[in-house]
Design an enzyme around this catalytic site. Structure first.
Site, PDB file in Angstrom:
ATOM      1  N   TYR A  39      27.893  -5.784  16.166  1.00 32.27           N
ATOM      2  CA  TYR A  39      26.462  -6.065  16.041  1.00 32.27           C
ATOM      3  C   TYR A  39      25.637  -4.848  16.443  1.00 32.27           C
ATOM      4  CZ  TYR A  39      21.951  -8.316  16.081  1.00 32.27           C
ATOM      5  OH  TYR A  39      20.648  -8.621  15.806  1.00 32.27           O
ATOM      6  N   PHE A  63       3.376   3.854  -6.458  1.00 28.94           N
ATOM      7  CA  PHE A  63       4.577   3.125  -6.850  1.00 28.94           C
ATOM      8  C   PHE A  63       4.346   1.673  -6.447  1.00 28.94           C
ATOM      9  CE2 PHE A  63       8.721   1.200  -6.427  1.00 28.94           C
ATOM     10  CZ  PHE A  63       9.123   1.337  -7.745  1.00 28.94           C
ATOM     11  N   THR A  64       4.874   0.743  -7.228  1.00 31.99           N
ATOM     12  CA  THR A  64       4.547  -0.686  -7.079  1.00 31.99           C
ATOM     13  C   THR A  64       4.704  -1.199  -5.642  1.00 31.99           C
ATOM     14  OG1 THR A  64       6.801  -1.151  -7.795  1.00 31.99           O
ATOM     15  CG2 THR A  64       5.095  -1.246  -9.486  1.00 31.99           C
ATOM     16  N   ASP A  66       8.232   9.989   0.276  1.00 36.59           N
ATOM     17  CA  ASP A  66       9.145   9.015  -0.320  1.00 36.59           C
ATOM     18  C   ASP A  66      10.295   9.837  -0.905  1.00 36.59           C
ATOM     19  OD1 ASP A  66      10.557   7.348  -2.011  1.00 36.59           O
ATOM     20  OD2 ASP A  66       8.798   6.179  -2.575  1.00 36.59           O
ATOM     21  N   LYS A 120      19.113   4.731  -4.919  1.00 40.11           N
ATOM     22  CA  LYS A 120      18.984   5.724  -6.005  1.00 40.11           C
ATOM     23  C   LYS A 120      19.872   6.939  -5.694  1.00 40.11           C
ATOM     24  CE  LYS A 120      15.147   3.113  -6.609  1.00 40.11           C
ATOM     25  NZ  LYS A 120      14.816   1.971  -5.736  1.00 40.11           N
ATOM     26  N   ARG A 168       6.683  -0.292 -17.823  1.00 41.26           N
ATOM     27  CA  ARG A 168       5.936   0.410 -16.772  1.00 41.26           C
ATOM     28  C   ARG A 168       4.568   0.723 -17.371  1.00 41.26           C
ATOM     29  NH1 ARG A 168       8.748   0.188 -11.705  1.00 41.26           N
ATOM     30  NH2 ARG A 168       7.881  -1.815 -12.194  1.00 41.26           N
ATOM     31  N   PHE A 205       5.241  -8.089 -12.668  1.00 41.23           N
ATOM     32  CA  PHE A 205       6.182  -7.666 -13.708  1.00 41.23           C
ATOM     33  C   PHE A 205       7.569  -8.267 -13.524  1.00 41.23           C
ATOM     34  CE2 PHE A 205       8.278  -4.612 -10.927  1.00 41.23           C
ATOM     35  CZ  PHE A 205       7.288  -4.345  -9.997  1.00 41.23           C
TER      36      PHE A 205
HETATM   37  N1  F0G Z   1      10.045   4.235  -3.807  1.00 43.42           N
HETATM   38  C1  F0G Z   1      10.390   4.565  -5.065  1.00 43.42           C
HETATM   39  C2  F0G Z   1       9.967   5.885  -5.628  1.00 43.42           C
HETATM   40  C3  F0G Z   1      11.128   3.658  -5.838  1.00 43.42           C
HETATM   41  O1  F0G Z   1      11.458   3.984  -7.081  1.00 43.42           O
HETATM   42  C4  F0G Z   1      11.510   2.419  -5.278  1.00 43.42           C
HETATM   43  C5  F0G Z   1      12.248   1.437  -6.058  1.00 43.42           C
HETATM   44  C6  F0G Z   1      11.129   2.131  -3.960  1.00 43.42           C
HETATM   45  C7  F0G Z   1      10.407   3.069  -3.254  1.00 43.42           C
HETATM   46  C8  F0G Z   1      11.481   0.811  -3.300  1.00 43.42           C
HETATM   47  O2  F0G Z   1      12.801   0.815  -2.953  1.00 43.42           O
HETATM   48  O3  F0G Z   1      13.815  -0.987  -4.389  1.00 43.42           O
HETATM   49  O4  F0G Z   1      15.030  -0.054  -2.418  1.00 43.42           O
HETATM   50  O5  F0G Z   1      13.078  -1.519  -2.095  1.00 43.42           O
HETATM   51  N2  F0G Z   1      12.386   1.505  -7.296  1.00 43.42           N
HETATM   52  C9  F0G Z   1      13.181   0.647  -8.138  1.00 43.42           C
HETATM   53  C10 F0G Z   1      13.000   1.055  -9.564  1.00 43.42           C
HETATM   54  C11 F0G Z   1      12.967  -0.802  -7.918  1.00 43.42           C
HETATM   55  O6  F0G Z   1      13.558   0.366 -10.441  1.00 43.42           O
HETATM   56  O7  F0G Z   1      12.338   2.048  -9.861  1.00 43.42           O
HETATM   57  P1  F0G Z   1      13.732  -0.528  -2.980  1.00 43.42           P
END
Ligand code: F0G
Length: 470
Positions: A85, A137-138, A228, A271, A395, A462
């Site tokens: 843990y 970014f979303t 990021d 990624k 997108r 989305f």
């Molecule tokens: N920052 C970037 C630039 C991203 O592309 C993503 C996720 C995140 C943060 C969030 O990270 O998914 O691990 O919580 N991108 C994915 C995509 C979902 O399909 O582009 P996560």
């Protein structure tokens, strides 16, 4: 051929054809469903590729997130999980890898990128503050907004145009940043949030000179600069290829130099790091670290696992070392470029220059007769699936969501359909199939009509919205 000639020939990429720098040890069979099955699957999914079942998909280019193939070494690491843990050995391996390759002092593990975004936003944003960034970014923007911040786009104008050629379309426009600081006052800027590469701009990189200048401007005003780092290794390759003075540096050297200009970073390891789950947050400031360390246990897990199993942390630590390998990163980005060049040669409008992780088809130019409120990029994603079972992602206006103040759609300048390439999963032959499918859909573009939205969830619509053809 005399041996002398072999010795002077390039190692890999400058000789004859290009090939993936791995061989396949384990396979996962894939098949294309029949036309009839694809039509039914698309109807059941409400014309939203996020709602398709994976088994109905032939080539899955929905995302490069968590879809990588791990190496034999990473799988071996999975067997070495220390599932204690607290204080797992694998956490310390991860901490060491982040320090060595990214250079930050303090590490907070999280279950994935958005877990890290949540923590940094809650700790470093005060209600009413502004968070400038090189395009939204979303999930990043949503966490900034949920913490009471307002995101402000400070990317260079070229990033909003799919046709302009610029080597570093992810760059921050320093004049925009300076103007914002003057207008709002430095105390009202939470921090500057940069990403390398910029996902929503088509995987476009930021230059070393630009981050250096950003750092200087932020330091002048006592503002922190956070990165990021999700696709920062891909960004490092573009710096090596395009920026003067970096051709002879290694990817690892470029990565750590870039990070040195920033005060901390968050990471979706799904990624660059070649794992299926995981992420982290790392900072240099001890006081911020203490707050984050206290908060991570509420939302993610103890500060030595943050939502990951020990084995996940081991695969991640090993992935960090693999992803800076020069052959790996050149073939990863090279595969994206290969697909992009096929499409460009057929006159299909895509975001240029070709970015690091995906091809972004310019759906507004692809379907000039479909207005943005009828979702051209969503339409293209649906058509690609119908044609050949290839899954892509919208997108554009759907991803952009609604303005929290006015409630209207936010109409982004870019209306794109993303063909995202998982790492080490598909071969060049798959890329040929994809290119041919896009071409087939392009040839029928005039007969294609748009969509209407019939269901809309409150957040990040989305993922779950449903549509019907017009
Ligand atoms: N920052 C970037 C630039 C991203 O592309 C993503 C996720 C995140 C943060 C969030 O990270 O998914 O691990 O919580 N991108 C994915 C995509 C979902 O399909 O582009 P996560």
């Amino acid at each position: 051929m005399p041996e002398q000639i072999y010795k002077t020939m390039g190692q890999q990429f400058d000789r004859r054809s290009w090939a993936e720098p791995w061989k396949i040890k384990m396979v996962e069979p894939i098949t294309m469903k029949t036309g009839e099955q694809r039509v039914r699957a698309m109807q059941e999914a409400g014309y939203n590729t996020f709602l398709l079942k994976s088994e109905d998909v032939y080539i899955d280019l929905l995302t490069d997130s968590g879809t990588s193939a791990m190496s034999d070494r990473q799988w071996a690491g999975m067997m070495m999980g220390d599932e204690a843990y607290a204080g797992s050995r694998n956490f310390y391996n991860l901490e060491e890898a982040v320090r060595e390759y990214y250079g930050y002092k303090y590490l907070i593990p999280t279950h994935q990128g958005r877990g890290a975004e949540h923590l940094i936003s809650q700790v470093c944003i005060e209600k009413g503050q502004y968070v400038p960034g090189n395009m939204y970014f979303t999930t990043t923007r949503l966490h900034q907004e949920l913490a009471g911040g307002t995101f402000v786009d400070i990317i260079i104008d070229e990033a909003h145009d799919t046709q302009t050629q610029h080597p570093f379309k992810g760059n921050v426009d320093l004049a925009k940043l300076e103007k914002l600081i003057k207008e709002k006052g430095a105390q009202n800027i939470a921090y500057v949030s940069i990403a390398g590469t910029v996902n929503m701009a088509g995987g476009q990189p930021m230059s070393m000179q630009n981050v250096r200048d950003c750092k200087a401007l932020c330091s002048k005003h006592g503002i922190k600069l956070f990165l990021d780092a999700t696709r920062m290794v891909e960004n490092a390759l573009f710096i090596k290829e395009r920026e003067e003075g970096y051709a002879d540096k290694t990817i690892a050297q470029i990565l750590i130099e870039f990070c040195n200009y920033t005060d901390g970073a968050w990471m979706s390891s799904k990624k660059d790091h070649l794992v299926n789950i995981g992420g982290w947050l790392a900072v240099n400031d001890e006081a911020i670290f203490e707050k984050l360390r206290n908060m991570v246990i509420i939302y993610e897990g103890l500060h030595t696992y943050g939502g990951m199993a020990g084995r996940d942390m081991e695969a991640l630590a090993r992935g960090i070392k693999e992803c800076v390998n020069e052959d790996h990163i050149r073939s990863r980005v090279g595969q994206v470029r290969y697909l992009g060049e096929l499409l460009v040669n057929w006159g299909i409008p895509i975001m240029q220059p070709i970015g690091g992780h995906a091809i972004f088809v310019d759906a507004a130019r692809f379907y000039p007769h479909i207005p943005q409120h009828q979702f051209p990029a969503q339409t293209l994603a649906a058509q690609l699936y119908l044609d050949s079972g290839i899954r892509s992602m919208e997108r554009g206006v759907v991803s952009s969501g609604r303005d929290p103040k006015t409630g209207d759609h936010r109409y982004p300048k870019l209306e794109l359909t993303r063909l995202t390439i998982p790492r080490r999963v598909y071969t060049q032959a798959h890329m040929d199939i994809v290119a041919e499918a896009v071409k087939a859909v392009f040839d029928h573009r005039d007969e294609t009509r748009g969509l209407k939205m019939v269901f809309e969830p409150q957040y990040l619509r989305f993922f779950q919205a449903r549509f019907e053809p017009l």
